[in-house]
Design an enzyme around this catalytic site. Structure first.
Site, short mmCIF file in Angstrom:
data_model
loop_
_atom_site.label_atom_id
_atom_site.label_comp_id
_atom_site.label_asym_id
_atom_site.label_seq_id
_atom_site.Cartn_x
_atom_site.Cartn_y
_atom_site.Cartn_z
N ARG A 1 -0.98 -0.81 -8.75
CA ARG A 1 -2.33 -0.32 -8.42
C ARG A 1 -2.34 1.20 -8.51
O ARG A 1 -1.48 1.86 -7.94
CB ARG A 1 -2.71 -0.73 -6.99
CG ARG A 1 -4.04 -0.14 -6.53
CD ARG A 1 -4.25 -0.28 -5.02
NE ARG A 1 -4.18 -1.66 -4.59
CZ ARG A 1 -3.90 -2.03 -3.34
NH1 ARG A 1 -3.63 -1.13 -2.42
NH2 ARG A 1 -3.86 -3.29 -3.02
N ASP B 1 0.85 -1.19 0.00
CA ASP B 1 0.00 0.00 0.00
C ASP B 1 0.88 1.24 0.00
O ASP B 1 2.02 1.20 0.47
CB ASP B 1 -0.87 0.04 1.27
CG ASP B 1 -2.06 -0.91 1.20
OD1 ASP B 1 -2.32 -1.48 0.14
OD2 ASP B 1 -2.73 -1.07 2.25
P1 FDA Z 1 -13.99 9.24 -5.06
O1 FDA Z 1 -13.96 9.01 -3.60
O2 FDA Z 1 -13.47 10.53 -5.61
O3 FDA Z 1 -15.49 9.04 -5.54
C1 FDA Z 1 -15.82 9.26 -6.89
C2 FDA Z 1 -17.20 8.72 -7.17
O4 FDA Z 1 -17.23 7.31 -6.93
C3 FDA Z 1 -18.29 9.28 -6.29
O5 FDA Z 1 -18.73 10.53 -6.75
C4 FDA Z 1 -19.34 8.19 -6.41
O6 FDA Z 1 -20.02 8.29 -7.64
C5 FDA Z 1 -18.50 6.93 -6.43
N1 FDA Z 1 -18.38 6.42 -5.06
C6 FDA Z 1 -17.32 6.59 -4.23
N2 FDA Z 1 -17.58 6.00 -3.05
C7 FDA Z 1 -18.80 5.47 -3.14
C8 FDA Z 1 -19.63 4.75 -2.24
N3 FDA Z 1 -19.27 4.51 -0.97
N4 FDA Z 1 -20.84 4.35 -2.68
C9 FDA Z 1 -21.25 4.64 -3.92
N5 FDA Z 1 -20.51 5.33 -4.81
C10 FDA Z 1 -19.31 5.73 -4.42
N6 FDA Z 1 -5.33 5.07 -1.08
C11 FDA Z 1 -4.04 5.31 -0.73
O7 FDA Z 1 -3.68 6.46 -0.47
N7 FDA Z 1 -3.14 4.27 -0.68
C12 FDA Z 1 -3.49 3.00 -1.00
O8 FDA Z 1 -2.65 2.09 -0.93
C13 FDA Z 1 -4.84 2.74 -1.37
N8 FDA Z 1 -5.25 1.49 -1.70
C14 FDA Z 1 -6.51 1.31 -2.22
C15 FDA Z 1 -6.91 0.07 -2.69
C16 FDA Z 1 -8.14 -0.09 -3.30
C17 FDA Z 1 -8.53 -1.43 -3.85
C18 FDA Z 1 -9.03 1.03 -3.41
C19 FDA Z 1 -10.35 0.91 -4.10
C20 FDA Z 1 -8.66 2.24 -2.90
C21 FDA Z 1 -7.42 2.40 -2.29
N9 FDA Z 1 -7.05 3.63 -1.77
C22 FDA Z 1 -5.74 3.82 -1.39
C23 FDA Z 1 -8.06 4.70 -1.56
C24 FDA Z 1 -8.11 5.64 -2.74
O9 FDA Z 1 -6.95 6.42 -2.79
C25 FDA Z 1 -9.33 6.59 -2.62
O10 FDA Z 1 -9.20 7.35 -1.46
C26 FDA Z 1 -10.65 5.88 -2.62
O11 FDA Z 1 -10.67 4.79 -3.47
C27 FDA Z 1 -11.75 6.84 -3.04
O12 FDA Z 1 -11.51 7.30 -4.34
P2 FDA Z 1 -12.40 6.86 -5.60
O13 FDA Z 1 -11.46 6.67 -6.74
O14 FDA Z 1 -13.20 5.67 -5.27
O15 FDA Z 1 -13.27 8.12 -5.93
#
Ligand code: FDA
Length: 307
Positions: free
Chosen positions: A184, A134
Site C-alpha cells: 500500500r 499499517d
Molecule cells: P491529501 O490529504 O493530500 O488530499 C489531497 C486531495 O484529496 C485534497 O485536496 C482533496 O481534493 C482530496 N480529498 C482529501 N480528503 C478529502 C475529503 N475528506 N473529502 C473530499 N476530498 C478529499 N497513513 C500512514 O501514515 N500509515 C498508514 O498505514 C496509512 N494507511 C492508509 C490506508 C488508506 C486506505 C488510506 C486511504 C490512507 C492511509 N493513510 C495512512 C493516510 C495517508 O497517509 C494520508 O494521510 C491520507 O490518505 C490523506 O492523504 P491523501 O492522499 O488522501 O491526500
C-alpha cells in the site's frame, strides 16, 4: 508541514485536550462519520454494506501506542474474533484486516509484536484472507519492515505500507516491488521532522508519483491509498503505460471519505478497498483525519459549536 496540521497533531498528543475531546458528548456523532462503530458486529455490518456496493474492505481495530501487554492481548483477541466473524458471514473473500504493530506491543518489545502479529496472520489464514501492516511514525519504520519480512516467510501475502513523505521511500518501494508483494502506498499521516520527510506537500506528491512508477514497473501488487483526484488520475495513466490491467493493482480510500469516488472507480472495473476503522480507541485516528483537511476540522468545530 502545513501549520494547522502541525498544531492539530501536536494537540493530539496533549493529555488534557485528549480527555476533553474524548469525553465530549458531541464527539461520538462526529466520530461516526469516520469510524464504523465500536463492536465486531458494527464492523461486520459496515463491511456487508460496502461489499454490497461492489467494494472490498480492510478493517482496522482502533488502538495504537500500547504500552501494556494486556491491552496488546485484547487487540489480538479482537482481531481473532473479527476474522472468524468475517469468515462465518461469508465476507472474508472481500475483506482483510489492517494492523498497527504499536497496538500489539511494538513499543514494548519487537518480539512480542511479532508473536502477536503471527497470531493475527494465523487467524487470517484460517479465515481465507490477508493482513496488511499499517505504517506508523518514522521511528518504527525499520522495525515494521523487519517484522514484515519475518511474517512473509510464512505468509507471503502480508501487505506492507509505504509513506511517500519519507525521503527513504522510493528505495523501499523498489525493494518491495517483487512478485506477490502487496504494497500500500500512501502519503503519510504523522508529524515528521524535515530530516526524514519532505516538508512540502508538492514534494510528497512528486515522491508519490515516483513510487507509483516503481511499484507498477515491478511484479508486485500495488495498493494505491489516496483521495487525491490528481493522483488518482495519474495512477490510471501510469497503469496504462505499464500495461497494468484493473485487478493487477487496487485503489484504497478511507471509510467516509469520497464515497462517491470509491463507487465510481469500482464501477469502472477497478478493485477499490475501503479502510474501515472500528473500536473505542478512535482518538488518534480522528485527530489525523482532522489534521489532513481543514474542512474536516471545520465540520468538527461546527458540530461542537451547535451543541
Ligand atoms: P491529501 O490529504 O493530500 O488530499 C489531497 C486531495 O484529496 C485534497 O485536496 C482533496 O481534493 C482530496 N480529498 C482529501 N480528503 C478529502 C475529503 N475528506 N473529502 C473530499 N476530498 C478529499 N497513513 C500512514 O501514515 N500509515 C498508514 O498505514 C496509512 N494507511 C492508509 C490506508 C488508506 C486506505 C488510506 C486511504 C490512507 C492511509 N493513510 C495512512 C493516510 C495517508 O497517509 C494520508 O494521510 C491520507 O490518505 C490523506 O492523504 P491523501 O492522499 O488522501 O491526500
Amino acid at each position: 508541514m502545513n501549520p494547522l496540521r502541525s498544531i492539530i497533531l501536536a494537540a493530539a498528543k496533549n493529555g488534557a485536550i485528549r480527555k476533553a475531546v474524548a469525553t465530549a458528548p458531541v464527539s461520538r456523532d462526529v466520530v461516526r462519520r469516520f469510524v464504523a462503530g465500536e463492536t465486531t458486529a458494527d464492523a461486520v455490518a459496515a463491511t456487508r454494506a460496502l461489499v454490497a456496493d461492489g467494494l472490498t474492505v480492510t478493517l482496522d481495530h482502533l488502538g495504537e501506542d500500547t504500552t501494556d501487554a494486556a491491552l496488546a492481548e485484547r487487540t489480538v483477541l479482537a482481531y481473532e474474533e473479527l476474522l472468524s466473524a468475517l469468515h462465518a458471514e461469508g465476507l472474508s473473500d472481500r475483506a482483510e484486516v489492517s494492523v498497527k504493530l504499536s497496538a500489539v506491543g511494538q513499543l514494548l518489545d519487537e518480539d512480542m509484536a511479532l508473536a502477536n502479529a503471527e497470531r493475527i496472520c494465523r487467524a487470517a489464514e484460517a479465515a481465507g484472507t490477508t493482513v496488511t501492516l499499517d505504517m506508523e511514525d518514522h521511528t518504527t519504520t525499520d522495525s515494521t519492515l523487519r517484522i514484515l519480512a519475518e511474517l512473509r516467510k510464512t505468509w507471503p501475502w502480508v501487505g506492507a505500507v509505504l509513506q511517500s513523505y519519507l525521503h527513504r521511500t522510493l528505495d523501499d518501494a523498489r525493494a518491495l516491488a517483487s512478485s506477490g508483494s502487496r504494497v500500500r502506498l500512501c502519503k503519510g499521516a504523522y508529524a515528521e521532522p524535515e530530516t526524514v520527510a519532505f516538508a512540502a506537500g508538492e514534494e510528497t506528491d512528486l515522491s508519490y508519483v515516483r513510487c507509483v512508477n516503481a511499484l507498477l514497473a515491478g511484479d508486485g501488487y500495488p495498493m494505491f491509498a489516496t483521495h487525491d483526484p490528481r493522483l488518482v488520475r495519474i495512477i490510471g495513466e501510469r497503469a496504462e503505460v505499464h500495461g497494468r490491467k484493473p485487478g493487477s493493482f487496487e485503489f484504497q480510500m478511507l471509510y467516509g471519505i469520497r464515497p462517491e469516488e470509491q463507487r465510481r472507480l469500482a464501477q469502472l472495473g477497478h478493485t477499490v478497498r475501503v479502510y474501515v476503522p472500528y473500536g473505542g480507541e478512535w482518538y488518534g485516528y480522528l485527530m489525523r483525519r482532522l489534521a489532513e483537511r481543514p474542512a474536516n476540522t471545520v465540520f468538527f468545530l461546527r458540530a461542537l459549536a451547535t451543541r
